[in-house]
Design a protein around this motif. Sequence first.
Motif, PDB file in Angstrom:
ATOM      1  N   VAL A 136       0.835  -1.202   0.000  1.00  0.00           N
ATOM      2  CA  VAL A 136       0.000   0.000   0.000  1.00  0.00           C
ATOM      3  C   VAL A 136       0.869   1.251   0.000  1.00  0.00           C
ATOM      4  O   VAL A 136       0.595   2.221  -0.731  1.00  0.00           O
ATOM      5  CB  VAL A 136      -0.965  -0.015   1.206  1.00  0.00           C
ATOM      6  N   TYR A 137       1.927   1.246   0.792  1.00  0.00           N
ATOM      7  CA  TYR A 137       2.853   2.394   0.816  1.00  0.00           C
ATOM      8  C   TYR A 137       3.501   2.601  -0.557  1.00  0.00           C
ATOM      9  O   TYR A 137       3.550   3.726  -1.071  1.00  0.00           O
ATOM     10  CB  TYR A 137       3.916   2.171   1.891  1.00  0.00           C
ATOM     11  N   LEU A 138       3.971   1.519  -1.149  1.00  0.00           N
ATOM     12  CA  LEU A 138       4.593   1.622  -2.473  1.00  0.00           C
ATOM     13  C   LEU A 138       3.574   2.102  -3.504  1.00  0.00           C
ATOM     14  O   LEU A 138       3.901   2.903  -4.390  1.00  0.00           O
ATOM     15  CB  LEU A 138       5.167   0.269  -2.876  1.00  0.00           C
ATOM     16  N   GLY A 139       2.345   1.604  -3.401  1.00  0.00           N
ATOM     17  CA  GLY A 139       1.312   2.051  -4.323  1.00  0.00           C
ATOM     18  C   GLY A 139       1.035   3.539  -4.197  1.00  0.00           C
ATOM     19  O   GLY A 139       0.782   4.227  -5.199  1.00  0.00           O
ATOM     20  N   GLN A 140       1.079   4.047  -2.970  1.00  0.00           N
ATOM     21  CA  GLN A 140       0.867   5.481  -2.782  1.00  0.00           C
ATOM     22  C   GLN A 140       2.004   6.288  -3.403  1.00  0.00           C
ATOM     23  O   GLN A 140       1.767   7.362  -3.985  1.00  0.00           O
ATOM     24  CB  GLN A 140       0.728   5.790  -1.286  1.00  0.00           C
ATOM     25  N   LEU A 141       3.220   5.776  -3.314  1.00  0.00           N
ATOM     26  CA  LEU A 141       4.344   6.448  -3.973  1.00  0.00           C
ATOM     27  C   LEU A 141       4.183   6.422  -5.488  1.00  0.00           C
ATOM     28  O   LEU A 141       4.457   7.421  -6.170  1.00  0.00           O
ATOM     29  CB  LEU A 141       5.666   5.794  -3.573  1.00  0.00           C
ATOM     30  N   VAL A 142       3.746   5.289  -6.007  1.00  0.00           N
ATOM     31  CA  VAL A 142       3.498   5.200  -7.449  1.00  0.00           C
ATOM     32  C   VAL A 142       2.418   6.201  -7.854  1.00  0.00           C
ATOM     33  O   VAL A 142       2.520   6.863  -8.900  1.00  0.00           O
ATOM     34  CB  VAL A 142       3.091   3.762  -7.833  1.00  0.00           C
ATOM     35  N   GLY A 143       1.388   6.302  -7.034  1.00  0.00           N
ATOM     36  CA  GLY A 143       0.331   7.263  -7.336  1.00  0.00           C
ATOM     37  C   GLY A 143       0.847   8.691  -7.378  1.00  0.00           C
ATOM     38  O   GLY A 143       0.447   9.478  -8.261  1.00  0.00           O
ATOM     39  N   ILE A 144       1.720   9.051  -6.454  1.00  0.00           N
ATOM     40  CA  ILE A 144       2.310  10.391  -6.463  1.00  0.00           C
ATOM     41  C   ILE A 144       3.134  10.599  -7.730  1.00  0.00           C
ATOM     42  O   ILE A 144       3.085  11.673  -8.367  1.00  0.00           O
ATOM     43  CB  ILE A 144       3.165  10.607  -5.208  1.00  0.00           C
ATOM     44  N   ALA A 145       3.894   9.572  -8.119  1.00  0.00           N
ATOM     45  CA  ALA A 145       4.722   9.687  -9.319  1.00  0.00           C
ATOM     46  C   ALA A 145       3.864   9.817 -10.572  1.00  0.00           C
ATOM     47  O   ALA A 145       4.191  10.579 -11.486  1.00  0.00           O
ATOM     48  CB  ALA A 145       5.648   8.483  -9.425  1.00  0.00           C
TER      49      ALA A 145
END
Length: 199
Positions: A136-145
């Motif tokens: 979930v944390y990595l997905g949120q970073l991907v979303g920001i990118a």
Amino acid sequence: MSQPVPPPGNPYAQGASDPSAGQNPYAQGVPGQQPAGQNPFGPGASQQPGQNPFGAYPPAPAPAPRRNNVGLGILAAVAAALVTAGIYGAILGGIEAQIGWAAVGVGFAVGFAAGKVGGSNPALPVVSALLSLGAVYLGQLVGIAVYASKEFHVSFTDIFLDDFGGLTTAWSEGKDVMTFLFLALGAAAAFSGAKKAAA
């Protein structure tokens, strides 16, 4: 006047010399008739006692052996975490908002993969929950990118690979109560998914 004597052998005459005199020839004991109390059409007419008249039932299948492979379960969970993190990030970056069901889906997919492949080992639900937090944390970073690449017209890979520190800073500055709630939802779903898949 004499009384006529019935002809010998008359089974219907009274007092005939036939040994079966006084007996109904159509009652019990007639050749070919079933013994008293037995139904000639019942299940015991032509089968042995206890035998099923409609044929034997197939034996029940043996229960499947329980899986218990922690290593494969963890590998499956890691693969599911990476795939679902990418999907989750693409959704967040596309709609520019966080949604709880997506985080739940990430967690459940991670836990389900771990339990389905690894079995009922009690460590797998815990490992799945931890991996779900990371997913979930990595997905949120991907979303920001994804959002930044659209906003600043820069390649996603350039932002995600070359400026990963900037992504984590942006996440830290933008986090709120909902951010941690989605992390918790994903972890809970992973724990539950691993339990259900291993049952």
